[in-house]
Scaffold this active site. Structure first.
Site, PDB file in Angstrom:
ATOM      1  N   CYS A 159       0.812  -1.231   0.000  1.00 53.98           N
ATOM      2  CA  CYS A 159       0.000   0.000   0.000  1.00 53.98           C
ATOM      3  C   CYS A 159       0.841   1.275   0.000  1.00 53.98           C
ATOM      4  O   CYS A 159       0.323   2.357  -0.274  1.00 53.98           O
ATOM      5  CB  CYS A 159      -0.963  -0.002   1.184  1.00 53.98           C
ATOM      6  SG  CYS A 159      -2.163  -1.342   1.088  1.00 53.98           S
TER       7      CYS A 159
ATOM      8  N   HIS B 259      -3.197   7.535   2.234  1.00 57.18           N
ATOM      9  CA  HIS B 259      -3.593   6.212   1.739  1.00 57.18           C
ATOM     10  C   HIS B 259      -4.953   5.893   2.356  1.00 57.18           C
ATOM     11  O   HIS B 259      -5.192   6.165   3.538  1.00 57.18           O
ATOM     12  CB  HIS B 259      -2.548   5.174   2.140  1.00 57.18           C
ATOM     13  CG  HIS B 259      -3.016   3.771   1.936  1.00 57.18           C
ATOM     14  ND1 HIS B 259      -3.569   3.342   0.744  1.00 57.18           N
ATOM     15  CD2 HIS B 259      -3.048   2.703   2.766  1.00 57.18           C
ATOM     16  CE1 HIS B 259      -3.898   2.074   0.862  1.00 57.18           C
ATOM     17  NE2 HIS B 259      -3.603   1.663   2.071  1.00 57.18           N
TER      18      HIS B 259
ATOM     19  N   ASN C 232     -10.091   0.033   0.121  1.00 52.73           N
ATOM     20  CA  ASN C 232      -8.628   0.145   0.064  1.00 52.73           C
ATOM     21  C   ASN C 232      -8.140  -0.409  -1.272  1.00 52.73           C
ATOM     22  O   ASN C 232      -8.210  -1.615  -1.508  1.00 52.73           O
ATOM     23  CB  ASN C 232      -8.032  -0.644   1.239  1.00 52.73           C
ATOM     24  CG  ASN C 232      -6.513  -0.555   1.299  1.00 52.73           C
ATOM     25  OD1 ASN C 232      -5.867  -0.132   0.339  1.00 52.73           O
ATOM     26  ND2 ASN C 232      -5.943  -0.972   2.419  1.00 52.73           N
TER      27      ASN C 232
HETATM   28  N1  COA Z   1     -18.148  -8.543   9.593  1.00 45.86           N
HETATM   29  C1  COA Z   1     -18.610  -8.848  10.826  1.00 45.86           C
HETATM   30  N2  COA Z   1     -17.800  -9.215  11.839  1.00 45.86           N
HETATM   31  C2  COA Z   1     -16.482  -9.281  11.585  1.00 45.86           C
HETATM   32  C3  COA Z   1     -15.947  -8.975  10.330  1.00 45.86           C
HETATM   33  C4  COA Z   1     -16.829  -8.601   9.314  1.00 45.86           C
HETATM   34  N3  COA Z   1     -16.423  -8.283   8.079  1.00 45.86           N
HETATM   35  N4  COA Z   1     -14.605  -9.116  10.379  1.00 45.86           N
HETATM   36  C5  COA Z   1     -14.310  -9.502  11.628  1.00 45.86           C
HETATM   37  N5  COA Z   1     -15.438  -9.605  12.348  1.00 45.86           N
HETATM   38  C6  COA Z   1     -15.599  -9.970  13.767  1.00 45.86           C
HETATM   39  C7  COA Z   1     -14.458 -10.822  14.261  1.00 45.86           C
HETATM   40  O1  COA Z   1     -14.688 -12.181  13.947  1.00 45.86           O
HETATM   41  C8  COA Z   1     -14.503 -10.556  15.737  1.00 45.86           C
HETATM   42  O2  COA Z   1     -15.520 -11.324  16.313  1.00 45.86           O
HETATM   43  P1  COA Z   1     -15.289 -12.033  17.741  1.00 45.86           P
HETATM   44  O3  COA Z   1     -15.056 -10.885  18.702  1.00 45.86           O
HETATM   45  O4  COA Z   1     -16.564 -12.757  17.940  1.00 45.86           O
HETATM   46  O5  COA Z   1     -14.089 -12.888  17.557  1.00 45.86           O
HETATM   47  C9  COA Z   1     -14.934  -9.105  15.833  1.00 45.86           C
HETATM   48  O6  COA Z   1     -15.538  -8.802  14.555  1.00 45.86           O
HETATM   49  C10 COA Z   1     -13.780  -8.161  16.085  1.00 45.86           C
HETATM   50  O7  COA Z   1     -12.742  -8.474  15.167  1.00 45.86           O
HETATM   51  P2  COA Z   1     -11.409  -7.649  15.130  1.00 45.86           P
HETATM   52  O8  COA Z   1     -10.557  -8.133  13.999  1.00 45.86           O
HETATM   53  O9  COA Z   1     -10.803  -7.603  16.489  1.00 45.86           O
HETATM   54  O10 COA Z   1     -12.018  -6.217  14.772  1.00 45.86           O
HETATM   55  P3  COA Z   1     -11.354  -4.814  14.830  1.00 45.86           P
HETATM   56  O11 COA Z   1     -12.150  -3.946  15.693  1.00 45.86           O
HETATM   57  O12 COA Z   1      -9.876  -4.886  15.045  1.00 45.86           O
HETATM   58  O13 COA Z   1     -11.576  -4.305  13.325  1.00 45.86           O
HETATM   59  C11 COA Z   1     -10.362  -4.084  11.270  1.00 45.86           C
HETATM   60  C12 COA Z   1     -11.018  -5.029  12.259  1.00 45.86           C
HETATM   61  C13 COA Z   1      -9.745  -4.901  10.153  1.00 45.86           C
HETATM   62  C14 COA Z   1     -11.437  -3.176  10.686  1.00 45.86           C
HETATM   63  C15 COA Z   1      -9.299  -3.236  12.021  1.00 45.86           C
HETATM   64  O14 COA Z   1      -8.458  -4.077  12.762  1.00 45.86           O
HETATM   65  C16 COA Z   1      -8.493  -2.420  11.083  1.00 45.86           C
HETATM   66  O15 COA Z   1      -8.974  -1.501  10.459  1.00 45.86           O
HETATM   67  N6  COA Z   1      -7.171  -2.700  10.970  1.00 45.86           N
HETATM   68  C17 COA Z   1      -6.305  -2.022  10.053  1.00 45.86           C
HETATM   69  C18 COA Z   1      -6.427  -2.690   8.745  1.00 45.86           C
HETATM   70  C19 COA Z   1      -5.784  -1.955   7.638  1.00 45.86           C
HETATM   71  O16 COA Z   1      -5.866  -0.766   7.570  1.00 45.86           O
HETATM   72  N7  COA Z   1      -5.169  -2.700   6.725  1.00 45.86           N
HETATM   73  C20 COA Z   1      -4.608  -2.219   5.547  1.00 45.86           C
HETATM   74  C21 COA Z   1      -3.327  -1.500   5.795  1.00 45.86           C
HETATM   75  S1  COA Z   1      -2.684  -0.984   4.280  1.00 45.86           S
END
Ligand code: COA
Length: 322
Positions: A115, A249, A279
Site C-alpha cells: 500500500c 492512503h 482500500n
Molecule cells: N463482519 C462482521 N464481523 C467481523 C468482520 C466482518 N467483516 N470481520 C471480523 N469480524 C468480527 C471478528 O470475527 C470478531 O468477532 P469475535 O469478537 O466474535 O471474535 C470481531 O468482529 C472483532 O474483530 P477484530 O478483527 O478484532 O475487529 P477490529 O475492531 O480490530 O476491526 C479491522 C477489524 C480490520 C477493521 C481493524 O483491525 C483495522 O482496520 N485494521 C487495520 C487494517 C488496515 O488498515 N489494513 C490495511 C493496511 S494498508
C-alpha cells in the site's frame, strides 16, 4: 544549470465499472453494512471484470493522466508501476503498459511496496528525474486485490477494492516554486508477518491470498504515519498550518481521521475516498488526488501531504507543491 525539480503535471484514475455495496457483500459473506461502515467507513468498492487487469487499468489511468498534463505518450521516458497484483511475474506490468501506450523509448519497471507503493514509486521517480536519468515519468499504482482476497475471510475481503491511478511527473527547470519538495520512505521487515500475500509464482502450488492481522496493522499505522509526516514537515521547516491538503492512503476511515486530527487539520482538508473505493492499495493515493483535483478542491500553489503504510511493513510520506 541547477538540478531540475519534479513537478506533478497530471493525474488520472480508473475504476472498474462494477460496484459492490456492503449490502451485496453481506449476501455472500457473514458480515453487515453496519459492521463494515462503523469499523472502516467503507460503503462500497469497485471490483474488476476479467478484462480489467492491473495493466489494463493502469493504461487507462495513464492515458487520463497524460490528457490532464496535456502531453503525448511519446514524450514519456520512464514508467514505474507500483503493484502487488501484476498481470504476470514478468514482463513487468510497467512494460505491458509501455507497449499498450505505444512507447518504445526509456525504461519501465515495477516496484513492490504494497500500500506504500505510490509513495515509494514517486520517491524513485523524483530521485531519477533530479539525477537526470529521465525527464517525463508515469508513476502508476494499479491493483486487482479482488483476485488475491480470500473471499471466505470476512476480516479481510470486505476491506479492499480494485482500481488504478497515475501521475505524470516531469523535470522542470523553471524557477516556479512547485513540485515534489521531499519524500521520506521506510521499511521494517520484522513486521512482514502481519500483512502479506501467502504464496507467489516462486512457490509452486501455494494459493495466493492476502493474510492480515488487522489489530496489529492498526497498532502500527498511526505512530508510523505520524513519524513520517513529522519528518517531512521538519525536513522543510514547515508546520501543520502550512498544509492545505492531507491526501492519505485510503485504508480505514479511523486511521485517516486520526492523522487529520494529529495534524490539526479541518476535516474538509482531508481527502477521503475510502467510503466509495475501499482500500485500493498502491492506487489509493493517486485515485484520491484525481478526485480532489478534478472537482477543483486542490488548486495550483496548494501544499499537499501524502502518506501511506502497507505490507512490509513499508511506510512513507511526501510533500508536494501543486
Ligand atoms: N463482519 C462482521 N464481523 C467481523 C468482520 C466482518 N467483516 N470481520 C471480523 N469480524 C468480527 C471478528 O470475527 C470478531 O468477532 P469475535 O469478537 O466474535 O471474535 C470481531 O468482529 C472483532 O474483530 P477484530 O478483527 O478484532 O475487529 P477490529 O475492531 O480490530 O476491526 C479491522 C477489524 C480490520 C477493521 C481493524 O483491525 C483495522 O482496520 N485494521 C487495520 C487494517 C488496515 O488498515 N489494513 C490495511 C493496511 S494498508
Amino acid at each position: 544549470m541547477s538540478n531540475p525539480a519534479t513537478t506533478l503535471d497530471g493525474i488520472g484514475g480508473y475504476l472498474p465499472e462494477r460496484i459492490v455495496s456492503n449490502q451485496e457483500l453481506a449476501t455472500r459473506v457473514d458480515t453487515s453494512d453496519e459492521w463494515i461502515r462503523e469499523r472502516t467507513g467503507i460503503t462500497q468498492r469497485h471490483i474488476a471484470a476479467p478484462h480489467e487487469t492491473a495493466a489494463f487499468m493502469g493504461e487507462q489511468a495513464a492515458r487520463r493522466a497524460l490528457d490532464a498534463a496535456g502531453i503525448e505518450a511519446g514524450s514519456v521516458d520512464a514508467i514505474i508501476v507500483a503493484t502487488s497484483t501484476p498481470d504476470q511475474g514478468f514482463p513487468a506490468t510497467a512494460v505491458t503498459i509501455q507497449s499498450a501506450l505505444g512507447i518504445t523509448a526509456g525504461f519501465a519497471f515495477d516496484i513492490s511496496a504494497a500500500c506504500s507503493g505510490f509513495v515509494y514509486a514517486a520517491s524513485i521517480a523524483d530521485a531519477m528525474i533530479r539525477a537526470g536519468q529521465c525527464r517525463t515519468a508515469l508513476v502508476i499504482g494499479t491493483e486487482v486485490y479482488s483476485r488475491i482476497l480470500n473471499w471466505q475471510d470476512r476480516g479481510t475481503c470486505v476491506l479492499f477494492g480494485d482500481g488504478a491511478g497515475a501521475a505524470v511527473l516531469r523535470a522542470n527547470t523553471a524557477d516556479a516554486p512547485r513540485g515534489i519538495i521531499s519524500t521520506h520512505i521506510h521499511a521494517d521487515g520484522r513486521f512482514g508477518d502481519i500483512l502479506y500475500i501467502d504464496g507467489a509464482t516462486g512457490q509452486t502450488g501455494k494459493p495466493q491470498h492476502l493474510v492480515m492481522n488487522g489489530r496489529e496493522v492498526f497498532r502500527h499505522a498511526v505512530p508510523k504515519l505520524a513519524g513520517a509526516v513529522d519528518e517531512a514537515l521538519k525536513a522543510n521547516g514547515l508546520g501543520h498550518a502550512d498544509i492545505d491538503w492531507l491526501v492519505p492512503h485510503q485504508a480505514n476511515r479511523r486511521i485517516i481521521d486520526a492523522m487529520g486530527k494529529r495534524l490539526n487539520l479541518q476535516p474538509e482538508q482531508v481527502v477521503v475516498t475510502v467510503d466509495r473505493h475501499a482500500n485500493t492499495s498502491a492506487a489509493s493515493i493517486p485515485l484520491a488526488l484525481d478526485d480532489a483535483m478534478r472537482d477543483g478542491r486542490i488548486k495550483p500553489g496548494h501544499l499537499i501531504l501524502i502518506e501511506a503504510l502497507g505490507g512490509g511493513l513499508t511506510w512513507g510520506s511526501a510533500l508536494i507543491r501543486m
